[in-house]
Design a protein around this motif. Structure first.
Motif, PDB file in Angstrom:
ATOM      1  N   GLY A 182       0.795  -1.218   0.000  1.00  0.00           N
ATOM      2  CA  GLY A 182       0.000   0.000   0.000  1.00  0.00           C
ATOM      3  C   GLY A 182       0.828   1.268   0.000  1.00  0.00           C
ATOM      4  N   GLY A 183       2.164   1.130   0.010  1.00  0.00           N
ATOM      5  CA  GLY A 183       3.053   2.292   0.075  1.00  0.00           C
ATOM      6  C   GLY A 183       3.247   3.019  -1.231  1.00  0.00           C
ATOM      7  N   THR A 184       2.958   2.348  -2.367  1.00  0.00           N
ATOM      8  CA  THR A 184       3.065   2.982  -3.681  1.00  0.00           C
ATOM      9  C   THR A 184       1.904   2.530  -4.562  1.00  0.00           C
ATOM     10  OG1 THR A 184       4.585   1.215  -4.363  1.00  0.00           O
ATOM     11  CG2 THR A 184       5.566   3.318  -3.719  1.00  0.00           C
ATOM     12  N   LEU A 185       1.390   3.437  -5.383  1.00  0.00           N
ATOM     13  CA  LEU A 185       0.313   3.127  -6.315  1.00  0.00           C
ATOM     14  C   LEU A 185       0.714   3.567  -7.719  1.00  0.00           C
ATOM     15  CD1 LEU A 185      -1.138   3.559  -3.421  1.00  0.00           C
ATOM     16  CD2 LEU A 185      -3.198   3.888  -4.764  1.00  0.00           C
ATOM     17  N   PHE A 186       0.481   2.688  -8.702  1.00  0.00           N
ATOM     18  CA  PHE A 186       0.840   2.949 -10.088  1.00  0.00           C
ATOM     19  C   PHE A 186      -0.352   2.668 -10.995  1.00  0.00           C
ATOM     20  CE2 PHE A 186       4.567   1.601  -7.789  1.00  0.00           C
ATOM     21  CZ  PHE A 186       5.594   2.418  -8.234  1.00  0.00           C
ATOM     22  N   ASP A 187      -0.393   3.386 -12.139  1.00  0.00           N
ATOM     23  CA  ASP A 187      -1.381   3.024 -13.148  1.00  0.00           C
ATOM     24  C   ASP A 187      -0.803   1.932 -14.047  1.00  0.00           C
ATOM     25  OD1 ASP A 187       0.285   4.233 -15.074  1.00  0.00           O
ATOM     26  OD2 ASP A 187      -0.916   6.060 -15.186  1.00  0.00           O
ATOM     27  N   LYS A 188      -1.536   1.514 -15.078  1.00  0.00           N
ATOM     28  CA  LYS A 188      -1.094   0.390 -15.906  1.00  0.00           C
ATOM     29  C   LYS A 188       0.125   0.724 -16.759  1.00  0.00           C
ATOM     30  CE  LYS A 188      -4.454   1.223 -19.632  1.00  0.00           C
ATOM     31  NZ  LYS A 188      -5.593   0.603 -20.363  1.00  0.00           N
ATOM     32  N   ASN A 189       0.428   2.020 -16.876  1.00  0.00           N
ATOM     33  CA  ASN A 189       1.625   2.441 -17.607  1.00  0.00           C
ATOM     34  C   ASN A 189       2.804   2.680 -16.681  1.00  0.00           C
ATOM     35  OD1 ASN A 189       0.278   2.494 -20.179  1.00  0.00           O
ATOM     36  ND2 ASN A 189      -0.720   4.383 -19.518  1.00  0.00           N
ATOM     37  N   LEU A 190       2.653   2.264 -15.426  1.00  0.00           N
ATOM     38  CA  LEU A 190       3.675   2.373 -14.381  1.00  0.00           C
ATOM     39  C   LEU A 190       3.990   3.824 -14.010  1.00  0.00           C
ATOM     40  CD1 LEU A 190       6.166  -0.500 -15.321  1.00  0.00           C
ATOM     41  CD2 LEU A 190       4.056  -0.582 -13.967  1.00  0.00           C
ATOM     42  N   ASN A 191       3.037   4.709 -14.237  1.00  0.00           N
ATOM     43  CA  ASN A 191       3.160   6.066 -13.722  1.00  0.00           C
ATOM     44  C   ASN A 191       2.820   6.062 -12.239  1.00  0.00           C
ATOM     45  OD1 ASN A 191       3.666   7.347 -16.313  1.00  0.00           O
ATOM     46  ND2 ASN A 191       1.518   6.931 -16.776  1.00  0.00           N
ATOM     47  N   ILE A 192       3.687   6.644 -11.435  1.00  0.00           N
ATOM     48  CA  ILE A 192       3.429   6.673  -9.999  1.00  0.00           C
ATOM     49  C   ILE A 192       2.278   7.633  -9.708  1.00  0.00           C
ATOM     50  CG2 ILE A 192       5.255   8.426  -9.680  1.00  0.00           C
ATOM     51  CD1 ILE A 192       4.246   5.733  -7.108  1.00  0.00           C
ATOM     52  N   LYS A 193       1.280   7.165  -8.995  1.00  0.00           N
ATOM     53  CA  LYS A 193       0.109   7.969  -8.659  1.00  0.00           C
ATOM     54  C   LYS A 193       0.146   8.464  -7.219  1.00  0.00           C
ATOM     55  CE  LYS A 193      -2.328   8.533 -11.466  1.00  0.00           C
ATOM     56  NZ  LYS A 193      -2.212   9.465 -12.618  1.00  0.00           N
ATOM     57  N   LYS A 194       0.785   7.677  -6.351  1.00  0.00           N
ATOM     58  CA  LYS A 194       0.848   8.071  -4.949  1.00  0.00           C
ATOM     59  C   LYS A 194       1.937   7.258  -4.251  1.00  0.00           C
ATOM     60  CE  LYS A 194      -2.634  10.105  -2.031  1.00  0.00           C
ATOM     61  NZ  LYS A 194      -4.076  10.210  -1.762  1.00  0.00           N
ATOM     62  N   SER A 195       2.620   7.868  -3.297  1.00  0.00           N
ATOM     63  CA  SER A 195       3.612   7.130  -2.510  1.00  0.00           C
ATOM     64  C   SER A 195       3.664   7.689  -1.098  1.00  0.00           C
ATOM     65  CB  SER A 195       5.001   7.202  -3.156  1.00  0.00           C
ATOM     66  OG  SER A 195       5.506   8.523  -3.117  1.00  0.00           O
ATOM     67  N   PHE A 196       4.106   6.852  -0.177  1.00  0.00           N
ATOM     68  CA  PHE A 196       4.128   7.207   1.239  1.00  0.00           C
ATOM     69  C   PHE A 196       5.497   6.860   1.828  1.00  0.00           C
ATOM     70  CE2 PHE A 196      -0.193   6.319  -0.042  1.00  0.00           C
ATOM     71  CZ  PHE A 196      -0.908   7.383   0.488  1.00  0.00           C
ATOM     72  N   PRO A 197       6.493   7.749   1.640  1.00  0.00           N
ATOM     73  CA  PRO A 197       7.857   7.452   2.118  1.00  0.00           C
ATOM     74  C   PRO A 197       7.948   7.408   3.630  1.00  0.00           C
ATOM     75  CG  PRO A 197       7.712   9.695   1.285  1.00  0.00           C
ATOM     76  CD  PRO A 197       6.412   9.038   0.931  1.00  0.00           C
ATOM     77  N   LEU A 198       8.919   6.651   4.098  1.00  0.00           N
ATOM     78  CA  LEU A 198       9.166   6.528   5.537  1.00  0.00           C
ATOM     79  C   LEU A 198       9.838   7.790   6.068  1.00  0.00           C
ATOM     80  CD1 LEU A 198      10.578   2.880   5.597  1.00  0.00           C
ATOM     81  CD2 LEU A 198       8.259   3.601   6.190  1.00  0.00           C
ATOM     82  N   ASP A 199       9.544   8.112   7.314  1.00  0.00           N
ATOM     83  CA  ASP A 199      10.194   9.229   7.984  1.00  0.00           C
ATOM     84  C   ASP A 199      11.680   8.912   8.147  1.00  0.00           C
ATOM     85  OD1 ASP A 199      11.174  10.320  10.827  1.00  0.00           O
ATOM     86  OD2 ASP A 199       9.690  11.714  10.026  1.00  0.00           O
ATOM     87  N   LYS A 200      12.541   9.769   7.572  1.00  0.00           N
ATOM     88  CA  LYS A 200      13.983   9.465   7.516  1.00  0.00           C
ATOM     89  C   LYS A 200      14.636   9.433   8.902  1.00  0.00           C
ATOM     90  CE  LYS A 200      16.746   8.368   4.120  1.00  0.00           C
ATOM     91  NZ  LYS A 200      17.015   9.228   2.967  1.00  0.00           N
ATOM     92  N   LYS A 201      14.209  10.317   9.777  1.00  0.00           N
ATOM     93  CA  LYS A 201      14.791  10.351  11.120  1.00  0.00           C
ATOM     94  C   LYS A 201      14.467   9.067  11.876  1.00  0.00           C
ATOM     95  CE  LYS A 201      14.906  13.075  15.383  1.00  0.00           C
ATOM     96  NZ  LYS A 201      14.385  14.309  16.066  1.00  0.00           N
TER      97      LYS A 201
END
Length: 264
Positions: A68-87
């Protein structure tokens, strides 16, 4: 319109024979031809997932990766992402929780890298298998390199058994100021941003398409990290699945294809 969301490994794709059963491929075609949507929802990163998908003629409309951390369409375009807090990630990868793991696998939107801590790591086999050689799917790097080069949406850890993994998963969710979700999958933990699960990945996909007239959402999976989406959408599992998934499923099937055809 109906939306079917399937886990990949152990549900749609099987490592025993390294293939997607033909019944699944044909059923997905019929499903989409009827005007429905088909989506993968995997703990994998998109590159390793598509490496397997592209060897078949399996059709799809959307891809949800990293639990659930990344969402792509069928052309592999990134639609949404949820990166981890770096600290908080830095604190985690230097803690005993991570250093006692066989490896740390870092997944970002566009790459996957790993730090190996033990020769027991199942990731070592990928560097030996002919199908993965020269694919640049995964490389070994240090923790320091990972923190400098990658903006992960997920890290994955692995331990001797499921009990140890469960113990560390509880610690991750209690000791890091609610920064992470720890998604268990057998002896492994997929660590994502807090509240990121496969169920919420599906909800984020629906948010991206408020105009959809959805009649029904069908989910199917085989392992513990599939439980949130099975529970949330009264979904299904396989007769070959792990008990955690089977126990919360509304119905069991022999294959994804059988489930799709049953719900056309």
């Amino acid at each position: 319109m109906k939306i079917a969301v399937s886990d990949f490994d152990g549900t749609l794709f099987f490592h025993q024979n390294d293939t997607i059963p033909q019944i699944n491929i044909e059923a997905v075609k019929k499903w989409r031809k009827a005007g429905n949507i088909f989506c993968f929802c995997s703990g994998r990163d998109v590159r390793s997932l598509m490496f397997e998908v592209n060897k078949s003629d399996l059709e799809y409309d959307f891809i949800i990766c990293n639990n659930g951390g990344t969402l792509f369409d069928k052309n592999l375009n990134i639609k949404k992402s949820f990166p981890l807090d770096k600290k908080m990630l830095t604190k985690l990868v230097y803690s005993d929780i991570a250093t006692n793991s066989w490896h740390i696998m870092y997944s970002s939107v566009d790459m996957m890298r790993t730090t190996i801590h033990s020769d027991k790591s199942q990731l070592l086999k990928y560097f030996q298998l002919p199908k993965y050689k020269n694919q640049n799917i995964i490389k070994i790097i240090t923790i320091e390199e990972a923190l400098k080069e990658i903006n992960p949406v997920q890290i994955s850890l692995a331990y001797e058994n499921e009990q140890i993994a469960e113990m560390y998963a509880k610690r991750i969710e209690s000791e890091f100021n609610d920064a992470f979700s720890a998604n268990l999958n057998l002896n492994c933990i997929d660590v994502c941003q807090k509240n990121i699960t496969k169920a919420n990945g599906i909800k984020e996909l629906l948010k991206l398409h408020p105009d959809w007239q959805v009649e029904k959402i069908l989910t199917i999976g085989d392992a513990q990290n599939d439980v949130p989406m099975i529970k949330e959408f009264n979904g299904f599992s396989l007769n070959s699945a792990k008990e955690q998934a089977k126990q919360c499923a509304s119905k069991l099937y022999d294959s994804v294809g059988e489930m799709l055809l049953d719900n056309l």
